[in-house]
Motif scaffolding. Sequence first.
Motif, PDB file in Angstrom:
ATOM      1  N   THR A  63       0.806  -1.225   0.000  1.00  0.00           N
ATOM      2  CA  THR A  63       0.000   0.000   0.000  1.00  0.00           C
ATOM      3  C   THR A  63       0.838   1.273   0.000  1.00  0.00           C
ATOM      4  O   THR A  63       0.289   2.365  -0.152  1.00  0.00           O
ATOM      5  N   GLN A  64       2.166   1.151   0.159  1.00  0.00           N
ATOM      6  CA  GLN A  64       2.975   2.361   0.358  1.00  0.00           C
ATOM      7  C   GLN A  64       2.914   3.313  -0.827  1.00  0.00           C
ATOM      8  O   GLN A  64       2.750   4.527  -0.657  1.00  0.00           O
ATOM      9  N   ALA A  65       3.067   2.798  -2.037  1.00  0.00           N
ATOM     10  CA  ALA A  65       3.020   3.665  -3.219  1.00  0.00           C
ATOM     11  C   ALA A  65       1.606   4.144  -3.527  1.00  0.00           C
ATOM     12  O   ALA A  65       1.427   5.054  -4.350  1.00  0.00           O
ATOM     13  N   LEU A  66       0.597   3.554  -2.879  1.00  0.00           N
ATOM     14  CA  LEU A  66      -0.802   3.870  -3.172  1.00  0.00           C
ATOM     15  C   LEU A  66      -1.420   4.829  -2.165  1.00  0.00           C
ATOM     16  O   LEU A  66      -2.614   5.129  -2.255  1.00  0.00           O
ATOM     17  N   LEU A  67      -0.637   5.306  -1.204  1.00  0.00           N
ATOM     18  CA  LEU A  67      -1.214   6.106  -0.128  1.00  0.00           C
ATOM     19  C   LEU A  67      -1.951   7.354  -0.612  1.00  0.00           C
ATOM     20  O   LEU A  67      -3.037   7.655  -0.092  1.00  0.00           O
ATOM     21  N   PRO A  68      -1.436   8.101  -1.592  1.00  0.00           N
ATOM     22  CA  PRO A  68      -2.224   9.251  -2.061  1.00  0.00           C
ATOM     23  C   PRO A  68      -3.595   8.855  -2.611  1.00  0.00           C
ATOM     24  O   PRO A  68      -4.595   9.541  -2.354  1.00  0.00           O
ATOM     25  N   THR A  80      -3.274   9.366   8.591  1.00  0.00           N
ATOM     26  CA  THR A  80      -4.277   8.309   8.810  1.00  0.00           C
ATOM     27  C   THR A  80      -4.079   7.169   7.813  1.00  0.00           C
ATOM     28  O   THR A  80      -4.081   5.992   8.182  1.00  0.00           O
ATOM     29  N   ALA A  81      -3.891   7.509   6.543  1.00  0.00           N
ATOM     30  CA  ALA A  81      -3.696   6.472   5.526  1.00  0.00           C
ATOM     31  C   ALA A  81      -2.412   5.683   5.763  1.00  0.00           C
ATOM     32  O   ALA A  81      -2.330   4.497   5.410  1.00  0.00           O
ATOM     33  N   SER A  82      -1.410   6.314   6.362  1.00  0.00           N
ATOM     34  CA  SER A  82      -0.130   5.638   6.578  1.00  0.00           C
ATOM     35  C   SER A  82      -0.253   4.415   7.481  1.00  0.00           C
ATOM     36  O   SER A  82       0.630   3.550   7.488  1.00  0.00           O
ATOM     37  N   TRP A  83      -1.342   4.319   8.224  1.00  0.00           N
ATOM     38  CA  TRP A  83      -1.528   3.147   9.092  1.00  0.00           C
ATOM     39  C   TRP A  83      -1.704   1.863   8.286  1.00  0.00           C
ATOM     40  O   TRP A  83      -1.520   0.771   8.804  1.00  0.00           O
ATOM     41  N   THR A  84      -2.034   1.975   6.998  1.00  0.00           N
ATOM     42  CA  THR A  84      -2.122   0.763   6.181  1.00  0.00           C
ATOM     43  C   THR A  84      -0.742   0.139   5.970  1.00  0.00           C
ATOM     44  O   THR A  84      -0.640  -1.055   5.678  1.00  0.00           O
ATOM     45  N   VAL A  85       0.315   0.939   6.101  1.00  0.00           N
ATOM     46  CA  VAL A  85       1.680   0.419   6.062  1.00  0.00           C
ATOM     47  C   VAL A  85       2.159   0.088   7.467  1.00  0.00           C
ATOM     48  O   VAL A  85       2.681  -0.999   7.735  1.00  0.00           O
ATOM     49  N   SER A  86       1.971   1.033   8.396  1.00  0.00           N
ATOM     50  CA  SER A  86       2.492   0.867   9.755  1.00  0.00           C
ATOM     51  C   SER A  86       1.871  -0.322  10.477  1.00  0.00           C
ATOM     52  O   SER A  86       2.541  -0.976  11.285  1.00  0.00           O
ATOM     53  N   ALA A  87       0.605  -0.616  10.204  1.00  0.00           N
ATOM     54  CA  ALA A  87      -0.032  -1.751  10.862  1.00  0.00           C
ATOM     55  C   ALA A  87       0.635  -3.063  10.465  1.00  0.00           C
ATOM     56  O   ALA A  87       0.831  -3.961  11.286  1.00  0.00           O
ATOM     57  N   ALA A  88       1.013  -3.181   9.195  1.00  0.00           N
ATOM     58  CA  ALA A  88       1.664  -4.405   8.717  1.00  0.00           C
ATOM     59  C   ALA A  88       3.066  -4.555   9.283  1.00  0.00           C
ATOM     60  O   ALA A  88       3.446  -5.612   9.794  1.00  0.00           O
ATOM     61  N   THR A  89       3.876  -3.492   9.195  1.00  0.00           N
ATOM     62  CA  THR A  89       5.241  -3.587   9.696  1.00  0.00           C
ATOM     63  C   THR A  89       5.279  -3.693  11.222  1.00  0.00           C
ATOM     64  O   THR A  89       6.128  -4.391  11.779  1.00  0.00           O
ATOM     65  N   GLY A 184       6.775  -4.686  -6.125  1.00  0.00           N
ATOM     66  CA  GLY A 184       5.418  -4.511  -5.625  1.00  0.00           C
ATOM     67  C   GLY A 184       4.972  -3.071  -5.705  1.00  0.00           C
ATOM     68  O   GLY A 184       3.842  -2.760  -6.115  1.00  0.00           O
ATOM     69  N   ARG A 185       5.871  -2.154  -5.343  1.00  0.00           N
ATOM     70  CA  ARG A 185       5.523  -0.732  -5.395  1.00  0.00           C
ATOM     71  C   ARG A 185       5.379  -0.244  -6.831  1.00  0.00           C
ATOM     72  O   ARG A 185       4.489   0.544  -7.155  1.00  0.00           O
ATOM     73  N   VAL A 186       6.297  -0.691  -7.703  1.00  0.00           N
ATOM     74  CA  VAL A 186       6.221  -0.263  -9.103  1.00  0.00           C
ATOM     75  C   VAL A 186       4.952  -0.807  -9.758  1.00  0.00           C
ATOM     76  O   VAL A 186       4.236  -0.082 -10.467  1.00  0.00           O
ATOM     77  N   LEU A 187       4.665  -2.081  -9.521  1.00  0.00           N
ATOM     78  CA  LEU A 187       3.468  -2.697 -10.100  1.00  0.00           C
ATOM     79  C   LEU A 187       2.204  -1.981  -9.655  1.00  0.00           C
ATOM     80  O   LEU A 187       1.336  -1.650 -10.477  1.00  0.00           O
ATOM     81  N   THR A 188       2.091  -1.708  -8.355  1.00  0.00           N
ATOM     82  CA  THR A 188       0.877  -1.063  -7.857  1.00  0.00           C
ATOM     83  C   THR A 188       0.719   0.338  -8.428  1.00  0.00           C
ATOM     84  O   THR A 188      -0.405   0.776  -8.716  1.00  0.00           O
ATOM     85  N   GLY A 189       1.845   1.038  -8.622  1.00  0.00           N
ATOM     86  CA  GLY A 189       1.751   2.389  -9.167  1.00  0.00           C
ATOM     87  C   GLY A 189       1.138   2.416 -10.553  1.00  0.00           C
ATOM     88  O   GLY A 189       0.213   3.196 -10.826  1.00  0.00           O
ATOM     89  N   TRP A 190       1.613   1.544 -11.424  1.00  0.00           N
ATOM     90  CA  TRP A 190       1.112   1.555 -12.803  1.00  0.00           C
ATOM     91  C   TRP A 190      -0.296   0.977 -12.918  1.00  0.00           C
ATOM     92  O   TRP A 190      -1.122   1.473 -13.694  1.00  0.00           O
ATOM     93  N   VAL A 191      -0.596  -0.063 -12.140  1.00  0.00           N
ATOM     94  CA  VAL A 191      -1.954  -0.629 -12.196  1.00  0.00           C
ATOM     95  C   VAL A 191      -2.959   0.373 -11.642  1.00  0.00           C
ATOM     96  O   VAL A 191      -4.067   0.533 -12.183  1.00  0.00           O
ATOM     97  N   ALA A 192      -2.580   1.069 -10.565  1.00  0.00           N
ATOM     98  CA  ALA A 192      -3.488   2.075 -10.002  1.00  0.00           C
ATOM     99  C   ALA A 192      -3.737   3.208 -10.990  1.00  0.00           C
ATOM    100  O   ALA A 192      -4.848   3.759 -11.051  1.00  0.00           O
TER     101      ALA A 192
END
Length: 437
Positions: A63-68, A80-89, A184-192
Motif C-alpha cells: 500500500t505504500q506507493a498507493l497512499l495518495p 491516517t492512511a499511513s496506518w495501512t503500512v504501519s499496521a503491517a510492519t 510490488g511498489r512499481v506494479l501497484t503504481g502503474w496498475v493504479a
Amino acid sequence: MPPASSKASAQPAGALTSASPSDSAPAPAETDTRLTPGGPGYRRMSFALFAAGLATFALLYSTQALLPAISADFAVTADTASWTVSAATGALALFVLPLSALSERFGRRTLMTVSLTVAVLVGLLVPFAPDLGWLIALRAVQGAALAGLPASAMAYLAEEVRPKALVAAIGLFVAGNSIGGMSGRVLTGWVAQAWDWRAALAAVGLMALVCALVFRLLLPAPRHFRSGSLRPRVLARTVRGHLANPLLCRLYVIGALFMTVFGAVYTVIGYRLVDAPFSLPQGVVGSIFLVYLVGTASSAAAGKLVGRLGRRGALYLAVGTTASGLLLSLSDGLAAVLLGLVLITAGFFAGHAVASSSVSRTATQGRAQASALYQSAYYLGSSVGGTLGAFAFHAGGWAGTVLLGLLAVLGVVSVTLYGSHAARAERRVLVAAAAHR
C-alpha cells in the motif's frame, strides 16, 4: 524489505530447544548431505526461497506507493492512511520472535508455508475492504503472518545448505526481498494509474499467489531439521541476556532510527510528488521505488567500508550520506529530489547493513534471537517512522518530514558517539586494572 540482518538469522535458534543434531558440528565432507551449488535440490531451493522473499516484501509494502490514492478515496489525511503500512510492519515486528520460536517445534518449511498461505489469502481479501478500518485490520493480520518467513528461512538455509554455499543462498533470498519490495511498489503504481488502488492490490495478491505456489512446489523437504520442545524460560533468558548487552541494545536502536528515516521518507514521498510543483502521475511515482537498486549496491559495499573505516566510521559515512539526501530533497527541482532519494537510500542501506552484521558478530550465543530482536526493532522503526513521517507531513509539509528524518539521524550519531565514549572508558578501566596487578 529484510534486509542485511538475514546473516544473523542464519544461526539455528538452538537456545529454544534441547541440543539437536542440526546444532552439532557439520559432518565430514564426504558424508555431508546438505545442499551445495550444482548438487540436487540446490537450484530448486534457491528459486523457492527467492519466490518467498519476493512475495513477502511485495505484500508487506503493497500500500505504500498507493497512499495518495487511498487518502483520496477515503477522504483521510496522510497520517491516517499511513496506518495501512504501519499496521503491517508493526505486527511483523511484534510477531517475528514468537513465530521464529514456533519453527523450532513445527519445522521451518511448515511454518513458512502456513505463514505465506495466510498472508496471500489475506492479500486477496484486502482489495475488498469496505472501509479504512477494515483495510488497516487486514494489513495488520497480513504483517503478523509474514513474520513467520524471515527467521524461519534463515534457519532453514543454515540447516540444509553447506556452510561454503550459505552466503550465496542467503544473498539470493535477500535479493528476492529487495526485488519484491521494489516490484510490488512499481506494479501497484502503474496498475493504479490504469484502474484504481484496489485493482493494484489485487495484482500484488495474484503475483504473491503465484510465488507462494512456486515456493511450495519447489522447496525441498528438510532433511536436517530436528524438532524439539519449546522452552520459554530458556528463550526468555536468552532475550534478557541480549537486552542486557549495551552494544546489542545500541545496534537495535541504530537499526530502528535508520528505518525511522526510511519509513518516513518513502511513506510520504508519493504525496509530495503527486502534488504541485511536480504533479507526477501515479505510475511514475511508483517507479520512483526503482531507486532501491542503489540500496542493493550500497549494502554490498558496506563490508568494504567497514574494512577501511571501521564500524563507527562506516556508520558516520552512512549518516552523512542520509542527512545530505534529506537536505537536498528540500529542493523544488525534481532532479535534486531524485538525487536526494538516491543518497537517502544509499545511506540507509549501508547503515542497516553495518548495524545488522554487527549484531551477528556481537552475539556469541543465541544469534537467532539476537537477529530476531534486531528485526523487531527494525520493523518497529518502519512502523513508527511511517506514522510520524506522515503526521509531520500533515503538520509541516515535506520540511516537517525532513526534520523528523534529521532528528533520527542525529539520534544515530548520538548513540554511536556514546558507544565510542563507552568503549574508551572500558579500555581505560581494563588498563588500570592490569596496571594494579
